[in-house]
Design a protein around this motif. Structure first.
Motif, PDB file in Angstrom:
ATOM      1  N   ILE A  36      20.328  -7.271 -57.073  1.00  0.00           N
ATOM      2  CA  ILE A  36      19.583  -8.430 -56.576  1.00  0.00           C
ATOM      3  C   ILE A  36      20.522  -9.571 -56.197  1.00  0.00           C
ATOM      4  O   ILE A  36      20.383 -10.181 -55.131  1.00  0.00           O
ATOM      5  N   ARG A 100       7.504  -9.705 -60.568  1.00  0.00           N
ATOM      6  CA  ARG A 100       8.878 -10.136 -60.825  1.00  0.00           C
ATOM      7  C   ARG A 100       9.706  -8.930 -61.251  1.00  0.00           C
ATOM      8  O   ARG A 100       9.446  -8.328 -62.292  1.00  0.00           O
ATOM      9  N   ASP A 107      16.756 -11.788 -60.870  1.00  0.00           N
ATOM     10  CA  ASP A 107      15.379 -11.359 -60.659  1.00  0.00           C
ATOM     11  C   ASP A 107      14.923 -11.683 -59.253  1.00  0.00           C
ATOM     12  O   ASP A 107      15.521 -12.501 -58.548  1.00  0.00           O
ATOM     13  N   CYS A 108      13.849 -11.013 -58.840  1.00  0.00           N
ATOM     14  CA  CYS A 108      13.343 -11.117 -57.475  1.00  0.00           C
ATOM     15  C   CYS A 108      11.825 -11.098 -57.530  1.00  0.00           C
ATOM     16  O   CYS A 108      11.227 -10.251 -58.211  1.00  0.00           O
ATOM     17  N   PHE A 169      14.169  -8.242 -47.864  1.00  0.00           N
ATOM     18  CA  PHE A 169      14.731  -9.123 -48.893  1.00  0.00           C
ATOM     19  C   PHE A 169      15.116 -10.456 -48.264  1.00  0.00           C
ATOM     20  O   PHE A 169      15.822 -10.497 -47.256  1.00  0.00           O
ATOM     21  N   THR A 171      16.381 -14.647 -49.283  1.00  0.00           N
ATOM     22  CA  THR A 171      16.883 -15.577 -50.298  1.00  0.00           C
ATOM     23  C   THR A 171      16.857 -16.991 -49.748  1.00  0.00           C
ATOM     24  O   THR A 171      17.267 -17.238 -48.620  1.00  0.00           O
ATOM     25  N   HIS A 241      14.981 -15.312 -54.767  1.00  0.00           N
ATOM     26  CA  HIS A 241      14.957 -14.049 -54.039  1.00  0.00           C
ATOM     27  C   HIS A 241      13.516 -13.561 -53.935  1.00  0.00           C
ATOM     28  O   HIS A 241      12.761 -13.621 -54.916  1.00  0.00           O
ATOM     29  N   GLN A 242      13.171 -13.040 -52.763  1.00  0.00           N
ATOM     30  CA  GLN A 242      11.831 -12.505 -52.553  1.00  0.00           C
ATOM     31  C   GLN A 242      11.907 -11.196 -51.783  1.00  0.00           C
ATOM     32  O   GLN A 242      12.768 -11.020 -50.912  1.00  0.00           O
TER      33      GLN A 242
END
Length: 290
Positions: A36, A100, A107-108, A169, A171, A241-242
């Motif tokens: 991550i 999560r 973590d993301c 992804f 950020t 982060h997603q």
């Protein structure tokens, strides 16, 4: 005529299954697993453990009232028609709250909307009420019950379960985002234009009610400085982060099973689709030859 229609349907369904599952299989195999903290922006594959969101109580699954992090349910009714009956969907749904994912580096947050979710926890049972009164019966009770009118299915993701995820992804913060100065400056100017009276008060030096070329130059310079200030502020914040649904038809998969299990599943589904397509083509060929 019936054989021709069946052959066409088999070709279409089998071809669709083969192409879609083979495409997912190739994306899973060709995308390396990332950490991550060091993951590149864009399409990535992650693996970790599910954790609850801080200061957020767990969800309650709608049919069993079981605490969980994600749920999906379906209620079906049995309808008899002549010698054969079938199950008709009455109600279904899934949760949309963020998940999560945690690994050794960070973590993301995951937005599950639009994802193909494959959980390990799955309950299916029957009853005579439109909505079940509680958890499914177990042991001997499950075998003693006869035919029931309704069928219930509930799937869940729980805290501390492993999760495999592949998607887009992104950020923000933490110094990870770059600065497109032209776009950022334009956003600031458009924001200031919404309060044009305030813009004139700040930059109309000769008070003639309009902004001349020199004054617009000062507006652009001030917007440039403001864009840099906002970028520094965003970069100083903790990185967020997603993982979200990707574009361009790329697979978005969340699974409690590891990559090896998914690869086997998609490989068998692709092979089954190819066989179904070939069988349909053989039926069409036999029809034409006959």
């Amino acid at each position: 005529m019936l054989l021709s229609a069946a052959g066409v349907a088999m070709c279409l369904v089998g071809g669709w299954l083969w192409i879609t599952r083979w495409s997912k299989l190739r994306h899973l195999l060709d995308t390396p697993t990332s950490r991550i903290r060091s993951a590149a922006q864009g399409y990535v594959e992650l693996a970790g453990v599910l954790r609850g969101l801080p200061d957020t109580p767990p969800l309650m699954a709608p049919l069993t009232a079981t605490p969980c992090l994600w749920w999906r349910y379906r209620i079906e009714e049995y309808q008899s028609g002549g010698k054969r009956g079938s199950w008709r969907i009455l109600e279904q749904g899934s949760s949309e709250e963020l998940l999560r994912l945690f690994d050794a580096t960070g973590d993301c947050l995951i937005d599950p909307r639009g994802a193909e979710v494959l959980p390990a926890r799955r309950d299916r049972w029957t009853g005579n009420q439109r909505r079940p009164r509680g958890a499914p019966p177990g042991g001997v009770l499950a075998w003693l019950t006869g035919h029931r009118q309704y069928r219930y299915t509930e799937e869940r993701l729980h805290a501390d379960e492993p999760l495999y995820a592949i998607g887009d992804f992104r950020t923000s913060g933490g110094g990870r985002q770059g600065l497109d100065l032209t776009a950022a400056q334009g956003r600031v100017v458009r924001e200031w234009k919404e309060d044009y009276a305030g813009l004139l008060q700040r930059f109309d030096n000769n008070r003639d009610g309009r902004l001349d070329q020199a004054e617009w130059g000062r507006v652009r310079l001030a917007a440039d400085l403001e864009a840099h200030r906002r970028n520094r502020l965003a970069s100083s914040q903790q990185a967020l982060h997603q993982l979200v649904r990707p574009g361009e038809g790329l697979p978005f998969v969340l699974s409690s099973h590891g990559e090896e299990v998914l690869v086997r599943r998609y490989r068998w589904q692709a092979a089954g689709g190819a066989m179904l397509c070939l069988f349909g083509a053989a039926l069409l060929a036999a029809r034409v030859a006959g």
